[in-house]
Motif scaffolding. Structure first.
Motif, short mmCIF file in Angstrom:
data_model
loop_
_atom_site.label_atom_id
_atom_site.label_comp_id
_atom_site.label_asym_id
_atom_site.label_seq_id
_atom_site.Cartn_x
_atom_site.Cartn_y
_atom_site.Cartn_z
N ILE A 76 1.92 12.78 -4.22
CA ILE A 76 1.86 11.56 -3.55
C ILE A 76 0.57 10.93 -4.35
N ILE A 77 -0.47 11.37 -4.22
CA ILE A 77 -1.74 11.01 -4.72
C ILE A 77 -1.50 10.77 -6.29
N VAL A 78 -0.71 11.52 -7.10
CA VAL A 78 -1.04 11.26 -8.55
C VAL A 78 -0.06 10.05 -8.64
N LEU A 79 1.03 9.73 -8.21
CA LEU A 79 2.07 8.64 -8.00
C LEU A 79 1.28 7.44 -7.64
N ALA A 80 0.30 7.54 -6.47
CA ALA A 80 -0.37 6.41 -6.10
C ALA A 80 -1.39 5.95 -6.98
N VAL A 81 -2.03 7.01 -7.88
CA VAL A 81 -2.96 6.69 -8.87
C VAL A 81 -2.37 5.72 -10.07
N LEU A 82 -0.98 6.39 -10.33
CA LEU A 82 -0.37 5.84 -11.33
C LEU A 82 0.04 4.47 -11.32
N VAL A 83 0.64 4.10 -10.07
CA VAL A 83 1.20 2.80 -9.57
C VAL A 83 0.06 1.80 -9.35
N PHE A 84 -0.96 2.12 -8.51
CA PHE A 84 -2.00 1.23 -8.26
C PHE A 84 -3.02 1.12 -9.16
N GLY A 85 -3.23 2.38 -9.87
CA GLY A 85 -4.42 2.32 -10.43
C GLY A 85 -5.83 2.92 -10.08
N PRO A 86 -6.82 3.33 -10.37
CA PRO A 86 -7.94 3.88 -9.98
C PRO A 86 -8.87 2.90 -9.46
N ASP A 87 -8.80 1.33 -9.61
CA ASP A 87 -9.51 0.44 -9.22
C ASP A 87 -8.91 -0.20 -7.94
N LYS A 88 -7.53 -0.17 -7.66
CA LYS A 88 -7.14 -1.00 -6.46
C LYS A 88 -6.72 0.16 -5.71
N LEU A 89 -6.88 1.39 -5.84
CA LEU A 89 -6.30 2.47 -5.05
C LEU A 89 -7.08 2.49 -3.75
N PRO A 90 -8.52 2.35 -3.78
CA PRO A 90 -9.06 2.46 -2.63
C PRO A 90 -8.82 1.08 -1.44
N LYS A 91 -8.47 0.03 -2.14
CA LYS A 91 -8.31 -1.02 -1.33
C LYS A 91 -6.79 -0.91 -0.77
N VAL A 92 -6.01 -0.47 -1.45
CA VAL A 92 -4.59 -0.18 -0.88
C VAL A 92 -4.73 0.87 0.19
N ILE A 93 -5.49 1.93 0.28
CA ILE A 93 -5.66 2.83 1.26
C ILE A 93 -6.28 2.25 2.46
N GLN A 94 -7.27 1.48 2.42
CA GLN A 94 -7.94 0.45 3.34
C GLN A 94 -6.83 -0.38 3.92
N ASP A 95 -5.97 -1.00 3.30
CA ASP A 95 -4.96 -1.92 3.88
C ASP A 95 -4.11 -0.89 4.62
N VAL A 96 -3.53 0.04 4.08
CA VAL A 96 -2.43 0.87 4.64
C VAL A 96 -3.17 1.41 5.94
N MET A 97 -4.31 1.88 6.04
CA MET A 97 -5.09 2.38 7.23
C MET A 97 -4.94 1.23 8.23
N ARG A 98 -5.61 0.05 8.03
CA ARG A 98 -5.84 -0.83 8.77
C ARG A 98 -4.21 -1.15 9.49
N THR A 99 -3.06 -1.00 8.62
CA THR A 99 -1.72 -1.45 9.18
C THR A 99 -1.37 -0.37 10.27
N ILE A 100 -1.69 1.06 10.18
CA ILE A 100 -1.30 1.89 10.74
C ILE A 100 -2.22 1.63 12.12
#
Length: 144
Positions: free
Chosen positions: A13-37
């Motif tokens: 899952i981590i490798v796919l997330a890095v490939l899909v979102f890229g290392p630059d956008k990944l922290p922002k995506v994780i914050q958005d997902v955590m905020r939604t949860i």
């Protein structure tokens, strides 16, 4: 929450997330997902509190997890008032299966089941006996 995810799946899952979102956008995506949860959990807790308030004081110890049929049945079976533990402890499945297996194979299991045979009122003979040689099954020529 993710009790059934193993280490290999987590790495995938981590490798796919890095490939899909890229290392630059990944922290922002994780914050958005955590905020939604977090928002979903807050909404869920608020809805539970509203339902408890509407039900009244007689349901203040009501748990929503009890609505799961598996949990409800487990809770009812563990209830001491029913006396099911004595029934469960008094029943020996291995012994019963051994008796049935012995009866099917035609073995005499008197030594292992002497106490249960006397309590059950005798044993049932399950051995197939051959038919008498002069006995034939009825045949209807009109039926064929």
């Amino acid at each position: 929450m993710f009790n059934d995810i193993g280490p290999l799946e987590l790495v995938t899952i981590i490798v796919l997330a890095v490939l899909v979102f890229g290392p630059d956008k990944l922290p922002k995506v994780i914050q958005d997902v955590m905020r939604t949860i977090r928002k979903i959990r807050e909404f869920s807790e608020s809805a539970k509190q509203d339902i408890r308030q509407e039900l009244g004081p007689e349901f203040k110890d009501f748990e929503f997890e009890d609505l799961n049929p598996k949990t409800f049945i487990r809770k009812q079976l563990d209830n001491e008032d029913l006396g099911l533990k004595e029934l469960r402890n008094g029943f020996d499945l291995k012994k019963e299966m051994a008796e049935v297996t012995d009866a099917v194979h035609g073995r005499d299991s008197e030594s292992s089941s002497s106490s249960s045979a006397s309590s059950s009122g005798g044993r049932v003979d399950m051995i197939k006996k051959p038919d008498a040689p002069d006995h034939r099954t009825p045949f209807d020529a009109d039926a064929t």
